[in-house]
Scaffold this motif. Structure first.
Motif, PDB file in Angstrom:
ATOM      1  N   ILE A  61       0.813  -1.208   0.000  1.00  0.00           N
ATOM      2  CA  ILE A  61       0.000   0.000   0.000  1.00  0.00           C
ATOM      3  C   ILE A  61       0.856   1.271   0.000  1.00  0.00           C
ATOM      4  O   ILE A  61       0.535   2.246  -0.705  1.00  0.00           O
ATOM      5  CB  ILE A  61      -0.982   0.002   1.198  1.00  0.00           C
ATOM      6  CG1 ILE A  61      -1.879   1.246   1.164  1.00  0.00           C
ATOM      7  CG2 ILE A  61      -0.249  -0.099   2.517  1.00  0.00           C
ATOM      8  CD1 ILE A  61      -2.868   1.284   0.058  1.00  0.00           C
ATOM      9  N   ASP A  62       1.953   1.292   0.750  1.00  0.00           N
ATOM     10  CA  ASP A  62       2.789   2.495   0.801  1.00  0.00           C
ATOM     11  C   ASP A  62       3.406   2.803  -0.557  1.00  0.00           C
ATOM     12  O   ASP A  62       3.503   3.968  -0.957  1.00  0.00           O
ATOM     13  CB  ASP A  62       3.889   2.342   1.857  1.00  0.00           C
ATOM     14  CG  ASP A  62       3.341   2.428   3.274  1.00  0.00           C
ATOM     15  OD1 ASP A  62       2.169   2.848   3.424  1.00  0.00           O
ATOM     16  OD2 ASP A  62       4.070   2.078   4.214  1.00  0.00           O
ATOM     17  N   GLU A  63       3.840   1.764  -1.269  1.00  0.00           N
ATOM     18  CA  GLU A  63       4.436   1.977  -2.585  1.00  0.00           C
ATOM     19  C   GLU A  63       3.365   2.402  -3.594  1.00  0.00           C
ATOM     20  O   GLU A  63       3.607   3.259  -4.449  1.00  0.00           O
ATOM     21  CB  GLU A  63       5.139   0.699  -3.058  1.00  0.00           C
ATOM     22  CG  GLU A  63       5.784   0.799  -4.434  1.00  0.00           C
ATOM     23  CD  GLU A  63       6.875   1.849  -4.543  1.00  0.00           C
ATOM     24  OE1 GLU A  63       7.305   2.141  -5.683  1.00  0.00           O
ATOM     25  OE2 GLU A  63       7.306   2.410  -3.504  1.00  0.00           O
ATOM     26  N   ARG A  64       2.187   1.802  -3.494  1.00  0.00           N
ATOM     27  CA  ARG A  64       1.098   2.222  -4.394  1.00  0.00           C
ATOM     28  C   ARG A  64       0.717   3.670  -4.130  1.00  0.00           C
ATOM     29  O   ARG A  64       0.446   4.438  -5.051  1.00  0.00           O
ATOM     30  CB  ARG A  64      -0.119   1.315  -4.204  1.00  0.00           C
ATOM     31  CG  ARG A  64      -0.065   0.080  -5.071  1.00  0.00           C
ATOM     32  CD  ARG A  64      -1.367  -0.698  -5.008  1.00  0.00           C
ATOM     33  NE  ARG A  64      -1.494  -1.410  -3.743  1.00  0.00           N
ATOM     34  CZ  ARG A  64      -2.553  -1.350  -2.950  1.00  0.00           C
ATOM     35  NH1 ARG A  64      -3.581  -0.608  -3.277  1.00  0.00           N
ATOM     36  NH2 ARG A  64      -2.586  -2.049  -1.832  1.00  0.00           N
ATOM     37  N   ALA A  65       0.720   4.056  -2.850  1.00  0.00           N
ATOM     38  CA  ALA A  65       0.396   5.442  -2.502  1.00  0.00           C
ATOM     39  C   ALA A  65       1.445   6.391  -3.074  1.00  0.00           C
ATOM     40  O   ALA A  65       1.122   7.475  -3.565  1.00  0.00           O
ATOM     41  CB  ALA A  65       0.302   5.601  -0.992  1.00  0.00           C
ATOM     42  N   ARG A  66       2.714   5.979  -3.023  1.00  0.00           N
ATOM     43  CA  ARG A  66       3.784   6.822  -3.578  1.00  0.00           C
ATOM     44  C   ARG A  66       3.592   7.014  -5.075  1.00  0.00           C
ATOM     45  O   ARG A  66       3.721   8.132  -5.594  1.00  0.00           O
ATOM     46  CB  ARG A  66       5.149   6.190  -3.300  1.00  0.00           C
ATOM     47  CG  ARG A  66       6.330   7.047  -3.754  1.00  0.00           C
ATOM     48  CD  ARG A  66       7.644   6.293  -3.647  1.00  0.00           C
ATOM     49  NE  ARG A  66       7.765   5.234  -4.653  1.00  0.00           N
ATOM     50  CZ  ARG A  66       8.096   5.461  -5.924  1.00  0.00           C
ATOM     51  NH1 ARG A  66       8.326   6.689  -6.372  1.00  0.00           N
ATOM     52  NH2 ARG A  66       8.183   4.449  -6.765  1.00  0.00           N
TER      53      ARG A  66
END
Length: 548
Positions: free
Chosen positions: A353-358
């Protein structure tokens, strides 16, 4: 020199017509006359009925002497009247000026004067502020003021007009033979910026750009026929990002909302089977953070578009739990609302999720029918390296770009210097070509999707007799995206509370522009005395400033 392909092959009415979004409602009414077009409380209207009312409006305006190049201003929430104005006004050849319903009387008076409005259609909710604005006008030429009725409105029914909207339409012809614009470059709308320095600038849209961005919206969202579109985005904001025209092009349903609240949104989505809606981060957060019982039964697969600030991981995660598909877009008033989109790739779904958010937090790539969007060096006008590190300025060129600023040749020339529209937003471009904003050169604060000028707020702070120096920067806010944070250096011996500062600001500023946090102390300056706003931005991110 003409080629053989130009000889004896003239442009004529049979092979060329100006591109305009007005043709969208005509087709919707002809092909799908019985399909639902409008939902507002108990009101239901088909596309045939909507088109007839738009023609009546155009006819009535024409009978009042309104024609090509005249300005018709509206002060309306997201009601069917507002949708109709997007077609009926330009059908008369006039230019639609949708006023921001959150503005103060003095700013509205400036806009009415500067845009030379000849007609003003006003909702009963706003008769108070509009009455004050009319009294503050400097121009003495008369304005035909029209009171818009709305049975959903339960507040005071004060009237300030010489006629009502329904009476105006009753005097119009439902078979009015409106004409295509003489030129697709003709103005269709006038939208004012938030006024970063001095007065707001009037951004002029043309028929071609409005139609092309409306179609780009369809392409970006893969929008099918007959979508059910919830009006959670103000139509006064960049003409609702051109979605009044988009919905007509797809013969969809306009689900109108006077006020955006979690309960009202959830009820509308469930009751009407909403498939699409747009909004600032705060609008999406209303649903994400709503009580679980309120969200129960929401359909999955709703497509949501967000702009104003990059969606954080918590919002993306929350929207996924709802089963909503979130698309991040970026743009400005000068480019008709969204003009880039963070186009998603299937392989992103496998990431944490953090990478997708980035990845989703980037401003992305140009809209389908925009000619180009790049990060350029503002001095050399050369593209910056796609390294995700070298800063430049986001610039646009193509059909989804304003005609220019009304009565402001200097600002227009500056905005288009070098053959591109200069946004003033500083950014990098990643190796995959996706743009990412790093800073705003004009220190704009984007709060709930609304632009706030730090300079405007600082000017008000300096009016306080005890303020020696003031600086306003954006403070991250989980609800609004950003809010104004004021750093103030007081005069020697002065004793002022944050509450007094806020009360002072409320006298001069619209509510959303008033600082939400105030900190007193000496302001960091360079050796030449210039305020170091970058230091203040750092402090605002973890500030001990008193929330007011």
């Amino acid at each position: 020199m003409n080629s053989m392909f130009d000889q004896h092959l003239p442009r004529n009415e049979a092979n060329f017509a100006p591109i305009t979004p007005l043709s969208f409602i005509q087709r919707a009414a002809e092909v799908y006359p019985a399909r639902l077009a409008m939902v507002h409380g108990p009101l239901r209207r088909t596309w045939a009925e909507a088109y007839e009312r738009c023609r009546r409006l155009a006819s009535a305006l024409t009978r009042h002497g309104i024609g090509r190049g005249d300005t018709v201003a509206v002060m309306l929430p997201n009601t069917p009247t507002m949708v109709e104005a997007h077609f009926g006004v330009p059908m008369a050849g006039a230019v639609l000026n949708s006023l921001n319903t959150r503005l103060d009387a003095q700013t509205l008076a400036f806009m009415l004067d500067h845009g030379e409005a000849r007609v003003l259609i006003v909702d009963p909710e706003f008769t108070g502020v509009v009455g004050k604005a009319l009294a503050l006008r400097q121009r003495k030429d008369p304005i035909l003021v029209v009171d818009a009725e709305d049975e959903v409105w339960t507040g005071r029914q004060d009237r300030i007009g010489s006629t009502t909207y329904e009476a105006l339409l009753a005097g119009g012809d439902s078979t009015f033979d409106w004409q295509l614009p003489g030129d697709e470059w003709d103005a269709i709308a006038l939208n004012y910026t938030s006024g970063t320095t001095g007065n707001p600038k009037g951004v002029v849209y043309h028929h071609r750009g409005a139609a092309i961005n409306a179609v780009s919206n369809i392409l970006e969202w893969d929008m099918p026929k007959h979508p059910v579109y919830l009006w959670a985005l103000p139509m006064f904001h960049c003409n609702g990002w051109c979605f009044p025209w988009t919905v007509a092009a797809r013969a969809g349903v306009n689900v109108c909302l006077r006020k955006v609240e979690a309960q009202a949104m959830a009820d509308a989505i469930r009751e009407h089977g909403v498939t699409h809606y747009c909004g600032a981060p705060i609008v999406h957060s209303l649903l994400v953070n709503a009580p679980e019982e309120l969200k129960r039964g929401l359909p999955r697969g709703v497509k949501a578009m967000v702009a104003g600030a990059a969606p954080p991981a918590s919002m993306i995660e929350g929207m996924e739990r709802l089963g909503f598909d979130l698309t991040h877009v970026y743009g400005l008033t000068e480019v008709y609302g969204p003009a880039t989109a963070c186009a998603k790739h299937e392989d992103w779904d496998r990431l944490e999720i953090d990478e997708r958010a980035r990845l989703n937090a980037r401003q992305g790539v140009r809209y389908h029918l925009q000619r180009d969007a790049q990060v350029l060096d503002p001095q050399t006008m050369k593209p910056v390296p796609w390294d995700g590190e070298t800063m430049g300025e986001i610039m646009f060129r193509g059909n989804i770009t304003m005609k220019g600023y009304l009565k402001n040749e200097k600002a227009t020339q500056e905005a288009f210097a070098g053959g591109w529209f200069r946004t003033g937003d500083l950014a990098v471009q990643h190796p995959d070509g996706y743009i990412k904003i790093k800073d705003r050169s004009k220190d704009i604060i984007i709060s709930g999707g609304e632009n706030i000028s730090s300079i405007e707020v600082e000017d008000v702070l300096y009016r306080h007799p005890d303020v020696l120096a003031a600086a306003v920067v954006a403070k991250p806010d989980p609800k609004w995206g950003e809010t104004p944070c004021a750093f103030i250096e007081l005069k020697a011996g002065a004793q002022v509370t944050p509450e007094e500062i806020v009360a002072h600001c409320k006298k001069y500023l619209a509510g959303f522009k008033v600082p939400r946090a105030v900190e007193f102390g000496e302001l960091p300056k360079t050796s030449t005395g210039k305020l170091q706003k970058f230091e203040l931005r750092k402090r605002a991110g973890s500030t001990t400033a008193i929330e007011v």
